[in-house]
Design a protein around this motif. Structure first.
Motif, mmCIF file in Angstrom:
data_model
loop_
_atom_site.group_PDB
_atom_site.id
_atom_site.type_symbol
_atom_site.label_atom_id
_atom_site.label_comp_id
_atom_site.label_asym_id
_atom_site.label_seq_id
_atom_site.Cartn_x
_atom_site.Cartn_y
_atom_site.Cartn_z
ATOM 1 N N ASP A 51 84.658 96.855 68.892
ATOM 2 C CA ASP A 51 84.650 98.281 68.586
ATOM 3 C C ASP A 51 83.999 98.547 67.229
ATOM 4 N N ILE A 52 84.319 97.723 66.244
ATOM 5 C CA ILE A 52 83.739 97.873 64.909
ATOM 6 C C ILE A 52 82.228 97.666 64.966
ATOM 7 N N PHE A 53 81.800 96.631 65.703
ATOM 8 C CA PHE A 53 80.379 96.326 65.841
ATOM 9 C C PHE A 53 79.642 97.495 66.500
ATOM 10 N N LYS A 54 80.224 98.068 67.557
ATOM 11 C CA LYS A 54 79.610 99.208 68.243
ATOM 12 C C LYS A 54 79.488 100.408 67.311
ATOM 13 N N LYS A 55 80.530 100.673 66.543
ATOM 14 C CA LYS A 55 80.514 101.822 65.649
ATOM 15 C C LYS A 55 79.473 101.655 64.535
ATOM 16 N N LEU A 56 79.338 100.435 64.017
ATOM 17 C CA LEU A 56 78.319 100.174 63.000
ATOM 18 C C LEU A 56 76.917 100.329 63.575
ATOM 19 N N ARG A 57 76.751 99.887 64.804
ATOM 20 C CA ARG A 57 75.446 100.001 65.462
ATOM 21 C C ARG A 57 75.043 101.465 65.610
ATOM 22 N N ILE B 242 68.486 91.531 61.500
ATOM 23 C CA ILE B 242 69.487 91.569 60.429
ATOM 24 C C ILE B 242 70.254 90.255 60.385
ATOM 25 N N CYS B 243 70.626 89.728 61.537
ATOM 26 C CA CYS B 243 71.335 88.447 61.577
ATOM 27 C C CYS B 243 70.435 87.309 61.091
ATOM 28 N N ALA B 244 69.149 87.411 61.359
ATOM 29 C CA ALA B 244 68.212 86.378 60.909
ATOM 30 C C ALA B 244 68.095 86.346 59.391
ATOM 31 N N LEU B 245 68.388 87.447 58.719
ATOM 32 C CA LEU B 245 68.337 87.488 57.261
ATOM 33 C C LEU B 245 69.325 86.518 56.615
ATOM 34 N N VAL B 246 70.407 86.223 57.332
ATOM 35 C CA VAL B 246 71.415 85.285 56.819
ATOM 36 C C VAL B 246 71.428 83.999 57.645
ATOM 37 N N ASP B 247 70.295 83.699 58.282
ATOM 38 C CA ASP B 247 70.118 82.476 59.082
ATOM 39 C C ASP B 247 71.153 82.341 60.194
ATOM 40 N N LYS C 192 80.745 90.117 82.608
ATOM 41 C CA LYS C 192 79.953 89.383 81.607
ATOM 42 C C LYS C 192 80.268 89.822 80.178
ATOM 43 N N TYR C 193 81.412 90.466 79.989
ATOM 44 C CA TYR C 193 81.849 90.897 78.661
ATOM 45 C C TYR C 193 82.107 89.676 77.779
ATOM 46 N N MET C 194 81.720 89.779 76.515
ATOM 47 C CA MET C 194 81.952 88.688 75.565
ATOM 48 C C MET C 194 82.589 89.271 74.306
ATOM 49 N N GLU C 195 83.614 88.608 73.808
ATOM 50 C CA GLU C 195 84.261 89.071 72.593
ATOM 51 C C GLU C 195 83.392 88.776 71.382
ATOM 52 N N CYS C 196 83.397 89.687 70.446
ATOM 53 C CA CYS C 196 82.690 89.500 69.180
ATOM 54 C C CYS C 196 83.649 88.768 68.245
ATOM 55 N N GLY C 197 83.303 87.567 67.898
ATOM 56 C CA GLY C 197 84.166 86.771 67.041
ATOM 57 C C GLY C 197 84.057 87.171 65.585
ATOM 58 N N ASP C 198 84.983 86.654 64.791
ATOM 59 C CA ASP C 198 84.981 86.948 63.359
ATOM 60 C C ASP C 198 83.705 86.457 62.688
ATOM 61 N N GLN C 199 83.227 85.281 63.105
ATOM 62 C CA GLN C 199 82.022 84.717 62.499
ATOM 63 C C GLN C 199 80.806 85.613 62.773
ATOM 64 N N MET C 200 80.698 86.106 63.981
ATOM 65 C CA MET C 200 79.572 86.975 64.337
ATOM 66 C C MET C 200 79.603 88.245 63.505
ATOM 67 N N LEU C 201 80.756 88.884 63.433
ATOM 68 C CA LEU C 201 80.867 90.129 62.676
ATOM 69 C C LEU C 201 80.622 89.891 61.188
ATOM 70 N N ARG C 202 81.148 88.789 60.653
ATOM 71 C CA ARG C 202 80.962 88.470 59.236
ATOM 72 C C ARG C 202 79.477 88.269 58.919
ATOM 73 N N ASN C 203 78.782 87.512 59.761
ATOM 74 C CA ASN C 203 77.348 87.282 59.529
ATOM 75 C C ASN C 203 76.542 88.566 59.667
ATOM 76 N N PHE C 204 76.906 89.405 60.622
ATOM 77 C CA PHE C 204 76.209 90.677 60.770
ATOM 78 C C PHE C 204 76.415 91.548 59.531
ATOM 79 N N LEU C 205 77.648 91.613 59.028
ATOM 80 C CA LEU C 205 77.919 92.428 57.842
ATOM 81 C C LEU C 205 77.180 91.901 56.615
#
Length: 79
Positions: A7-13, A26-31, A50-63
Protein backbone atom coordinates in the motif's frame (compact mmCIF):
# COMPACT_ATOMS: atom_id res chain seq x y z
CA UNK A 1 -6.03 -2.81 9.52
CA UNK A 2 -2.99 -0.65 8.84
CA UNK A 3 -1.07 -0.13 5.65
CA UNK A 4 1.31 -2.80 4.41
CA UNK A 5 4.42 -2.24 2.27
CA UNK A 6 2.47 -2.74 -0.96
CA UNK A 7 0.00 0.00 0.00
CA UNK A 8 2.83 2.40 0.86
CA UNK A 9 4.62 1.58 -2.40
CA UNK A 10 1.42 2.20 -4.42
CA UNK A 11 0.78 5.51 -2.70
CA UNK A 12 4.35 6.70 -3.32
CA UNK A 13 4.07 5.69 -6.96
CA UNK A 14 0.89 7.72 -7.42
CA UNK A 15 2.11 10.71 -5.37
CA UNK A 16 5.30 11.04 -7.43
CA UNK A 17 3.60 10.11 -10.73
CA UNK A 18 6.10 7.32 -11.41
CA UNK A 19 5.88 4.80 -14.22
CA UNK A 20 7.41 1.31 -14.17
CA UNK A 21 10.53 2.47 -16.02
CA UNK A 22 10.99 5.28 -13.51
CA UNK A 23 10.84 2.88 -10.57
CA UNK A 24 13.31 0.49 -12.22
CA UNK A 25 15.70 3.41 -12.82
CA UNK A 26 15.28 4.71 -9.26
CA UNK A 27 16.12 1.28 -7.85
CA UNK A 28 19.15 1.09 -10.14
CA UNK A 29 20.50 4.26 -8.51
CA UNK A 30 21.18 2.21 -5.37
CA UNK A 31 22.30 -0.92 -7.28
CA UNK A 32 19.04 -2.77 -6.68
CA UNK A 33 17.69 -4.62 -9.70
CA UNK A 34 13.98 -5.25 -10.16
CA UNK A 35 12.05 -6.20 -13.28
CA UNK A 36 8.82 -4.68 -14.55
CA UNK A 37 7.01 -7.99 -14.08
CA UNK A 38 8.01 -8.05 -10.39
CA UNK A 39 6.69 -4.50 -10.03
CA UNK A 40 3.41 -5.40 -11.68
CA UNK A 41 3.03 -8.34 -9.29
CA UNK A 42 3.41 -5.98 -6.32
CA UNK A 43 0.76 -3.59 -7.65
CA UNK A 44 -1.87 -6.30 -8.16
CA UNK A 45 -4.73 -6.87 -5.73
CA UNK A 46 -4.09 -9.28 -2.87
CA UNK A 47 -6.54 -11.87 -4.17
CA UNK A 48 -4.84 -12.10 -7.58
CA UNK A 49 -2.96 -15.42 -8.11
CA UNK A 50 0.26 -13.66 -9.18
CA UNK A 51 0.25 -11.13 -6.31
CA UNK A 52 3.63 -10.64 -4.64
CA UNK A 53 4.28 -9.00 -1.30
CA UNK A 54 6.60 -6.02 -1.21
CA UNK A 55 9.27 -6.89 1.30
CA UNK A 56 11.05 -4.53 3.65
CA UNK A 57 14.24 -4.74 1.60
CA UNK A 58 12.45 -3.74 -1.61
CA UNK A 59 10.73 -0.77 0.00
CA UNK A 60 13.93 0.33 1.77
CA UNK A 61 15.94 0.25 -1.47
CA UNK A 62 13.21 2.10 -3.35
CA UNK A 63 13.09 4.82 -0.68
CA UNK A 64 16.88 5.20 -0.71
CA UNK A 65 16.81 5.43 -4.51
CA UNK A 66 13.99 7.96 -4.36
CA UNK A 67 16.08 10.15 -2.05
CA UNK A 68 18.97 10.05 -4.54
CA UNK A 69 16.55 10.70 -7.41
CA UNK A 70 14.99 13.75 -5.75
CA UNK A 71 17.97 15.27 -3.92
CA UNK A 72 20.91 14.01 -5.92
CA UNK A 73 23.82 11.91 -4.67
CA UNK A 74 25.17 12.55 -1.21
CA UNK A 75 28.18 14.89 -1.27
CA UNK A 76 31.45 13.46 0.05
CA UNK A 77 32.17 14.19 3.71
CA UNK A 78 35.00 16.57 4.53
CA UNK A 79 37.69 15.16 6.76
Amino acid sequence: MGLNNNDIFKKLRVAHKLRDEDIVNICALVDFKISKSELNAMFRSEDHPKYMECGDQMLRNFLNGLIVHLRGPMPPKKQ
